[in-house]
Design a protein around this motif. Structure first.
Motif, PDB file in Angstrom:
ATOM      1  N   VAL A 116       0.415  -0.279  10.258  1.00  0.00           N
ATOM      2  CA  VAL A 116      -0.982  -0.007   9.944  1.00  0.00           C
ATOM      3  C   VAL A 116      -1.131   1.194   9.017  1.00  0.00           C
ATOM      4  O   VAL A 116      -1.925   1.163   8.073  1.00  0.00           O
ATOM      5  CB  VAL A 116      -1.787   0.215  11.242  1.00  0.00           C
ATOM      6  CG1 VAL A 116      -3.207   0.682  10.929  1.00  0.00           C
ATOM      7  CG2 VAL A 116      -1.819  -1.070  12.068  1.00  0.00           C
ATOM      8  N   ASN A 117      -0.376   2.258   9.274  1.00  0.00           N
ATOM      9  CA  ASN A 117      -0.599   3.514   8.556  1.00  0.00           C
ATOM     10  C   ASN A 117       0.181   3.649   7.253  1.00  0.00           C
ATOM     11  O   ASN A 117      -0.181   4.483   6.417  1.00  0.00           O
ATOM     12  CB  ASN A 117      -0.252   4.698   9.461  1.00  0.00           C
ATOM     13  CG  ASN A 117      -1.238   4.868  10.590  1.00  0.00           C
ATOM     14  OD1 ASN A 117      -2.296   4.253  10.610  1.00  0.00           O
ATOM     15  ND2 ASN A 117      -0.889   5.699  11.560  1.00  0.00           N
ATOM     16  N   LEU A 118       1.228   2.854   7.075  1.00  0.00           N
ATOM     17  CA  LEU A 118       2.029   2.966   5.854  1.00  0.00           C
ATOM     18  C   LEU A 118       2.134   1.638   5.104  1.00  0.00           C
ATOM     19  O   LEU A 118       1.862   1.578   3.904  1.00  0.00           O
ATOM     20  CB  LEU A 118       3.429   3.495   6.185  1.00  0.00           C
ATOM     21  CG  LEU A 118       4.394   3.648   5.007  1.00  0.00           C
ATOM     22  CD1 LEU A 118       3.821   4.560   3.925  1.00  0.00           C
ATOM     23  CD2 LEU A 118       5.744   4.188   5.490  1.00  0.00           C
ATOM     24  N   THR A 119       2.504   0.576   5.813  1.00  0.00           N
ATOM     25  CA  THR A 119       2.657  -0.711   5.124  1.00  0.00           C
ATOM     26  C   THR A 119       1.322  -1.234   4.613  1.00  0.00           C
ATOM     27  O   THR A 119       1.236  -1.722   3.478  1.00  0.00           O
ATOM     28  CB  THR A 119       3.321  -1.738   6.044  1.00  0.00           C
ATOM     29  OG1 THR A 119       4.592  -1.237   6.475  1.00  0.00           O
ATOM     30  CG2 THR A 119       3.530  -3.065   5.325  1.00  0.00           C
ATOM     31  N   ALA A 120       0.280  -1.146   5.426  1.00  0.00           N
ATOM     32  CA  ALA A 120      -1.032  -1.662   4.992  1.00  0.00           C
ATOM     33  C   ALA A 120      -1.528  -0.983   3.720  1.00  0.00           C
ATOM     34  O   ALA A 120      -1.932  -1.671   2.773  1.00  0.00           O
ATOM     35  CB  ALA A 120      -2.053  -1.535   6.120  1.00  0.00           C
ATOM     36  N   PRO A 121      -1.521   0.361   3.630  1.00  0.00           N
ATOM     37  CA  PRO A 121      -1.949   0.966   2.362  1.00  0.00           C
ATOM     38  C   PRO A 121      -1.038   0.628   1.192  1.00  0.00           C
ATOM     39  O   PRO A 121      -1.496   0.548   0.047  1.00  0.00           O
ATOM     40  CB  PRO A 121      -1.980   2.469   2.653  1.00  0.00           C
ATOM     41  CG  PRO A 121      -1.258   2.657   3.920  1.00  0.00           C
ATOM     42  CD  PRO A 121      -1.353   1.378   4.675  1.00  0.00           C
ATOM     43  N   PHE A 122       0.256   0.416   1.465  1.00  0.00           N
ATOM     44  CA  PHE A 122       1.139  -0.045   0.392  1.00  0.00           C
ATOM     45  C   PHE A 122       0.709  -1.420  -0.102  1.00  0.00           C
ATOM     46  O   PHE A 122       0.610  -1.669  -1.316  1.00  0.00           O
ATOM     47  CB  PHE A 122       2.588  -0.103   0.872  1.00  0.00           C
ATOM     48  CG  PHE A 122       3.447  -1.022   0.046  1.00  0.00           C
ATOM     49  CD1 PHE A 122       3.793  -0.689  -1.262  1.00  0.00           C
ATOM     50  CD2 PHE A 122       3.866  -2.242   0.545  1.00  0.00           C
ATOM     51  CE1 PHE A 122       4.552  -1.562  -2.038  1.00  0.00           C
ATOM     52  CE2 PHE A 122       4.620  -3.115  -0.211  1.00  0.00           C
ATOM     53  CZ  PHE A 122       4.966  -2.768  -1.517  1.00  0.00           C
ATOM     54  N   LEU A 123       0.439  -2.340   0.836  1.00  0.00           N
ATOM     55  CA  LEU A 123       0.026  -3.693   0.452  1.00  0.00           C
ATOM     56  C   LEU A 123      -1.265  -3.662  -0.364  1.00  0.00           C
ATOM     57  O   LEU A 123      -1.402  -4.385  -1.362  1.00  0.00           O
ATOM     58  CB  LEU A 123      -0.168  -4.554   1.698  1.00  0.00           C
ATOM     59  CG  LEU A 123       1.077  -4.871   2.540  1.00  0.00           C
ATOM     60  CD1 LEU A 123       0.684  -5.625   3.801  1.00  0.00           C
ATOM     61  CD2 LEU A 123       2.102  -5.669   1.737  1.00  0.00           C
ATOM     62  N   LEU A 124      -2.199  -2.835   0.048  1.00  0.00           N
ATOM     63  CA  LEU A 124      -3.462  -2.712  -0.686  1.00  0.00           C
ATOM     64  C   LEU A 124      -3.249  -2.127  -2.071  1.00  0.00           C
ATOM     65  O   LEU A 124      -3.833  -2.587  -3.056  1.00  0.00           O
ATOM     66  CB  LEU A 124      -4.439  -1.865   0.123  1.00  0.00           C
ATOM     67  CG  LEU A 124      -5.060  -2.605   1.309  1.00  0.00           C
ATOM     68  CD1 LEU A 124      -5.406  -1.648   2.430  1.00  0.00           C
ATOM     69  CD2 LEU A 124      -6.300  -3.366   0.859  1.00  0.00           C
ATOM     70  N   THR A 125      -2.422  -1.108  -2.147  1.00  0.00           N
ATOM     71  CA  THR A 125      -2.120  -0.491  -3.448  1.00  0.00           C
ATOM     72  C   THR A 125      -1.495  -1.515  -4.384  1.00  0.00           C
ATOM     73  O   THR A 125      -1.890  -1.636  -5.553  1.00  0.00           O
ATOM     74  CB  THR A 125      -1.183   0.705  -3.252  1.00  0.00           C
ATOM     75  OG1 THR A 125      -1.852   1.682  -2.435  1.00  0.00           O
ATOM     76  CG2 THR A 125      -0.805   1.342  -4.576  1.00  0.00           C
ATOM     77  N   ARG A 126      -0.530  -2.260  -3.876  1.00  0.00           N
ATOM     78  CA  ARG A 126       0.127  -3.287  -4.694  1.00  0.00           C
ATOM     79  C   ARG A 126      -0.866  -4.347  -5.141  1.00  0.00           C
ATOM     80  O   ARG A 126      -0.781  -4.861  -6.268  1.00  0.00           O
ATOM     81  CB  ARG A 126       1.260  -3.923  -3.891  1.00  0.00           C
ATOM     82  CG  ARG A 126       2.104  -4.898  -4.684  1.00  0.00           C
ATOM     83  CD  ARG A 126       3.291  -5.390  -3.890  1.00  0.00           C
ATOM     84  NE  ARG A 126       2.878  -6.178  -2.716  1.00  0.00           N
ATOM     85  CZ  ARG A 126       3.744  -6.688  -1.835  1.00  0.00           C
ATOM     86  NH1 ARG A 126       5.041  -6.468  -1.975  1.00  0.00           N
ATOM     87  NH2 ARG A 126       3.303  -7.395  -0.809  1.00  0.00           N
ATOM     88  N   ALA A 127      -1.831  -4.674  -4.276  1.00  0.00           N
ATOM     89  CA  ALA A 127      -2.793  -5.716  -4.610  1.00  0.00           C
ATOM     90  C   ALA A 127      -3.799  -5.290  -5.669  1.00  0.00           C
ATOM     91  O   ALA A 127      -4.231  -6.108  -6.494  1.00  0.00           O
ATOM     92  CB  ALA A 127      -3.532  -6.145  -3.341  1.00  0.00           C
ATOM     93  N   VAL A 128      -4.204  -4.010  -5.665  1.00  0.00           N
ATOM     94  CA  VAL A 128      -5.236  -3.586  -6.621  1.00  0.00           C
ATOM     95  C   VAL A 128      -4.662  -3.116  -7.948  1.00  0.00           C
ATOM     96  O   VAL A 128      -5.377  -3.122  -8.969  1.00  0.00           O
ATOM     97  CB  VAL A 128      -6.135  -2.464  -6.038  1.00  0.00           C
ATOM     98  CG1 VAL A 128      -6.744  -2.887  -4.711  1.00  0.00           C
ATOM     99  CG2 VAL A 128      -5.399  -1.142  -5.908  1.00  0.00           C
ATOM    100  N   LEU A 129      -3.408  -2.724  -7.972  1.00  0.00           N
ATOM    101  CA  LEU A 129      -2.843  -2.179  -9.215  1.00  0.00           C
ATOM    102  C   LEU A 129      -2.963  -3.131 -10.404  1.00  0.00           C
ATOM    103  O   LEU A 129      -3.314  -2.677 -11.507  1.00  0.00           O
ATOM    104  CB  LEU A 129      -1.389  -1.755  -9.001  1.00  0.00           C
ATOM    105  CG  LEU A 129      -1.205  -0.344  -8.437  1.00  0.00           C
ATOM    106  CD1 LEU A 129       0.244  -0.116  -8.025  1.00  0.00           C
ATOM    107  CD2 LEU A 129      -1.647   0.724  -9.443  1.00  0.00           C
TER     108      LEU A 129
END
Length: 254
Positions: A116-129
């Motif tokens: 929740v605290n690390l993988t989720a923000p990574f996934l979101l970052t990858r999706a919006v870039l």
């Protein structure tokens, strides 16, 4: 709202239904942004969006577990489709641990905190870039933590996850700084939010952390963190990149 640097900008705020996320969503909207509130809780997400709309702003919601790729994809697609692109991502959603030391952490707690605290923000970052790179501009702001700066602010799982967030912030800032993307984080200290901590009685981690509790200082309001998040996302911070900004009443200086 006219003339604001966020006029008609598209902003995603995760964990936007409560606490720092809600305060940030409302502040972005007050500055003219169109806000997508992403949250696990449908009621709080809709309540935050309704508050934005009642004030004359534009809001959408996506409800779901942001550690799941299909939910992340829906967040990015909804913002891009409804708002015409993605200008700002606030990676704020997170959960707290029970302050357990390493020898006390279960596999389930460790894996959930990291997810929740690390993988989720990574996934979101990858999706919006890709959306930001297509425009040649974008700002991503993470909610890190005082626990991303020291070992005495949370349990082992939360501390490891938030240290990982700082690494992700710095790596992404460096990799994309020449493509118009800025990536920063706030590191909240004690903040009045709805996150609860339920340590196990007699556990080693909470007993050790009690030694350092006096260093926390004044507890911040969520609106104070929101002000820092909006600043980092704004043109006023146009040359600020790869920074982790403590918003902690000087706790990091102790």
């Amino acid at each position: 709202m006219s003339g604001s640097s966020f006029e008609d900008k598209s902003v995603i705020v995760t964990g936007g239904g409560s606490g720092i996320g809600r305060a940030s969503a409302l502040r972005f909207a007050a500055e003219g942004a169109r806000v997508l509130v992403a949250d696990l809780d449908a009621d709080t997400a809709e309540a935050a969006a309704d508050e934005v709309r009642a004030a004359g702003g534009t809001a959408e919601t996506v409800v779901g577990d942001l550690s799941r790729q299909e939910v992340v994809d829906r967040v990015a697609a909804t913002a891009a489709d409804r708002f015409g692109g993605i200008d700002v991502l606030v990676n704020n959603a997170g959960i707290m641990d029970d302050l357990s030391a390493a020898a006390e952490v279960s596999d389930a707690v460790w894996e959930r905190l990291i997810r929740v605290n690390l993988t989720a923000p990574f996934l979101l970052t990858r999706a919006v870039l890709p959306h930001m790179l297509e425009r040649g501009a974008g700002s991503i702001v993470f909610t890190a933590s005082e626990a991303s700066l020291r070992g005495s602010a949370a349990g082992a799982a939360y501390t490891a996850a938030k240290h990982g967030v700082v690494g992700l912030v710095k790596s992404t800032a460096v990799m994309y700084r020449d493509r118009g993307i800025r990536v920063n984080a706030v590191a909240p200290g004690g903040t009045a939010t709805g996150i609860s901590v339920n340590p196990s009685p007699g556990a080693h981690g909470p007993a050790v952390m009690g030694t350092y509790a006096a260093n926390i200082g004044r507890v911040a309001e969520a609106s104070e963190l929101a002000a820092a998040i909006v600043f980092l996302a704004s043109d006023a911070a146009s040359n600020v990149n790869g920074v982790v900004l403590p918003v902690d009443n000087g706790w990091a200086a102790v």
